[in-house]
Design a protein around this motif. Sequence first.
Motif, mmCIF file in Angstrom:
data_model
loop_
_atom_site.group_PDB
_atom_site.id
_atom_site.type_symbol
_atom_site.label_atom_id
_atom_site.label_comp_id
_atom_site.label_asym_id
_atom_site.label_seq_id
_atom_site.Cartn_x
_atom_site.Cartn_y
_atom_site.Cartn_z
ATOM 1 N N UNK A 5 -26.597 65.252 55.619
ATOM 2 C CA UNK A 5 -26.688 66.434 54.748
ATOM 3 C C UNK A 5 -26.797 67.785 55.107
ATOM 4 N N UNK A 6 -25.776 68.439 54.700
ATOM 5 C CA UNK A 6 -25.833 69.824 55.516
ATOM 6 C C UNK A 6 -27.076 70.525 55.346
ATOM 7 N N UNK A 7 -27.786 70.570 54.534
ATOM 8 C CA UNK A 7 -29.062 71.272 54.391
ATOM 9 C C UNK A 7 -30.300 70.642 55.291
ATOM 10 N N UNK A 57 -39.816 67.157 64.947
ATOM 11 C CA UNK A 57 -38.843 67.143 63.856
ATOM 12 C C UNK A 57 -37.600 67.287 64.266
ATOM 13 N N UNK A 58 -37.034 66.764 65.298
ATOM 14 C CA UNK A 58 -35.712 66.771 65.947
ATOM 15 C C UNK A 58 -35.230 65.486 66.628
ATOM 16 N N UNK A 59 -33.888 65.467 66.647
ATOM 17 C CA UNK A 59 -33.553 64.544 67.851
ATOM 18 C C UNK A 59 -33.569 64.909 69.144
ATOM 19 N N UNK A 60 -33.840 64.077 70.171
ATOM 20 C CA UNK A 60 -33.738 64.263 71.512
ATOM 21 C C UNK A 60 -33.022 63.683 72.224
ATOM 22 N N UNK A 61 -32.136 64.090 73.156
ATOM 23 C CA UNK A 61 -31.132 63.212 74.084
ATOM 24 C C UNK A 61 -32.142 62.406 74.924
ATOM 25 N N UNK A 98 -27.679 49.268 59.087
ATOM 26 C CA UNK A 98 -27.843 50.785 58.869
ATOM 27 C C UNK A 98 -27.684 51.452 60.006
ATOM 28 N N UNK A 99 -26.693 52.476 60.032
ATOM 29 C CA UNK A 99 -26.378 52.890 61.711
ATOM 30 C C UNK A 99 -26.898 54.423 61.331
ATOM 31 N N UNK A 100 -27.812 54.733 62.185
ATOM 32 C CA UNK A 100 -28.360 56.075 62.080
ATOM 33 C C UNK A 100 -28.060 56.746 63.123
ATOM 34 N N UNK A 101 -28.457 58.219 63.188
ATOM 35 C CA UNK A 101 -28.005 59.133 64.291
ATOM 36 C C UNK A 101 -28.698 58.998 65.576
ATOM 37 N N UNK A 161 -31.800 67.555 60.560
ATOM 38 C CA UNK A 161 -32.044 66.126 61.271
ATOM 39 C C UNK A 161 -30.873 65.192 60.939
ATOM 40 N N UNK A 162 -30.170 65.614 59.721
ATOM 41 C CA UNK A 162 -29.215 64.754 59.368
ATOM 42 C C UNK A 162 -27.827 65.251 58.984
ATOM 43 N N UNK A 163 -27.527 66.378 60.008
ATOM 44 C CA UNK A 163 -26.133 66.851 59.805
ATOM 45 C C UNK A 163 -25.263 66.176 59.737
ATOM 46 N N UNK A 164 -23.878 66.301 59.054
ATOM 47 C CA UNK A 164 -22.983 65.144 58.891
ATOM 48 C C UNK A 164 -22.261 65.111 60.162
#
Length: 657
Positions: free
Chosen positions: A631-633, A594-598, A574-577, A636-639
Amino acid sequence: MLNYYYSDKISDFIKKTSETIIGEISVNGRLGHIDTELRAWERQIEILKNTLAGYEGDLFFEFSIPRMGKRVDCLLIIRNIVFILEFKIFEKEFKNKDLEQVWDYALDLKNFHYPSHQALLIPILIATEAKSAPLAIISSNQHDNLINPLKANANDLNKLLEHVLTSLQSEKNINSQEYVLGSYSPTPTIIEAAINLYNNHNVDEITRNDADATNLNITTNYISETIEYAKNNSKKVICFVTGVPGAGKTLVGLKVATEHLDKEKGNTSVFLSGNKPLVDILQEALARDKIIQEKNNGNKITKSQARDEIKAFIQIIHHYRDEYLRDKRAPYDHVAIFDEAQRAWNKKQTVDFMERKKGIRNFEYSEPEFLISCLDRHKDWAAIVCLVGGGQEINTGEGGITEWLEAIRNSFPHWETRISLNLSDKEYAAQEAISQLQQKGNVLFDKNLHLAVSMRSFRTEHLSRFIKELLDINQNVKETLKQLKNKYPIVLTRDIQKAKEWMKKQARGSERYGIVASSKAYRLKPLAIDVKTNINHINWFLEDKDDIRSSFFLEDAATEFHIQGLELDWVCVLWDADLRFSQEGWNTFSFGGNKWKTIHKKDNEKYLINAYRVLLTRARQGMVIVVPEGNKSDKTRTPSFYNSTYNYLKNIGIDIL
């Protein structure tokens, strides 16, 4: 070359008495008699005589499957077909575990016995007292001339053979002697290898002996000679063994350990690993097997008794370290083998741990420096073997191989150092440390300390190169992938359910499959995968298909920390973001709040890419990669977090499922 306890032409077999046949089996197998065995052989011989009248061909009783440590009841060769017959005498049902057993026999031959690669193999389970079963000849979906297991009772076996021979006949017959004398080149899992080494002190019978595999023996022999040199000349020597993922570094270490267990010779060794899941799983598998072996010999031991004995063979490195923190004397063993030495802690991590967990202040060593100091306590001689995986440091504080080299240069320049030529390659990040050590220490480079061929995937040796090129974003990756096609299936999907079904269809017999994901893959929860769930790695790796805790249930994902050094037959990655492709290179992220951080720290970037390197090299037979659609909505999982990675994998030529 395989062996058996009895062989004959069918016509001669039918003429002989059961007593004569059983006598030959007993003499060749050096077997004692127990009543149940005798009755089983008598009934088996009776059924085969009734079934085979009128047929021409050859049969082989108690046909060896060395990798599994078992024997097929009867191998029957008629015309163009090899029948693998497994009898369950007096059994009234066709049990799944018995079907799995005969399928595993057939799979082992198909995968590792050269004449079986092209031969038509048909496994048959004979439950003598069972009700008649439907007769359906189904080719397995690998299209490799292996039929799914058939079922027969004692009365129906003749009808089944007749139907199969009529349906699948061809003009080309098998030469029985050439078949059984054909080369057998198995590739055991590390668990299978450990059990055989522990029981027999060698793995010659269950490992490949072809040209690609000779490197294993050359490296093992070189290390053994180095140990003898150190002992005979009162020297202290450290060796660094490198190898591509799956090349057999751990196997080399275990072989060296078992070859140096002779207390009388004074060269006893200990195999140490900082990989707790690997040690736990090997110790558990060895303990379970030890209990079975003792039971077969009429003895009874407890699990704890079995474990105590096994711990002398393979230990967790931290227990060894803690013991010699307490005990200031030289270790009992003169030889220490450190598996995955690149994962040893740097000085900062070690000092911090000692103060927080052990209450030891002013500790001044990195982990490699302290471990070498333990062996340096010997007044006469000592040898250390470091098994090194390139690009496989996956955790904070893992210093890589540089920590070992700097420890030798700064504190132990009197130790002779023998280094694989490949240790200067980019992924080991040790070029500068090697150069500095050369100026001060006694350094010898040797090509025999590198394992170049991946043995994990018996289907192809190109997998480790493909994954390296994929993660290096090397333009040659497309050509390397073409060499994998038709040998080692790799498919790509965005649907986890499709991936699960694909694995289930691919797996045959007891072949193990499971889901893996990065420990930083925090946004797989919508796929019902939570990498923060603390799985029991022993149950995940060792339990059967009917245990919900096992990998087979596809409910829990193992991370790089659970699976490094181990393998499955079929893997879903499974390849996540957390790792995203871009034209400039890989972008790395961690999830907080609640977010991805570089990720900005270079070491942490390296750990994440290495985590995917580990995950992508765990499958022995094939894998499916899942890159979710997002998921566009869900911010944290924007396409867009996933699309670039998916397109990269698609564009290099990975087939879409």
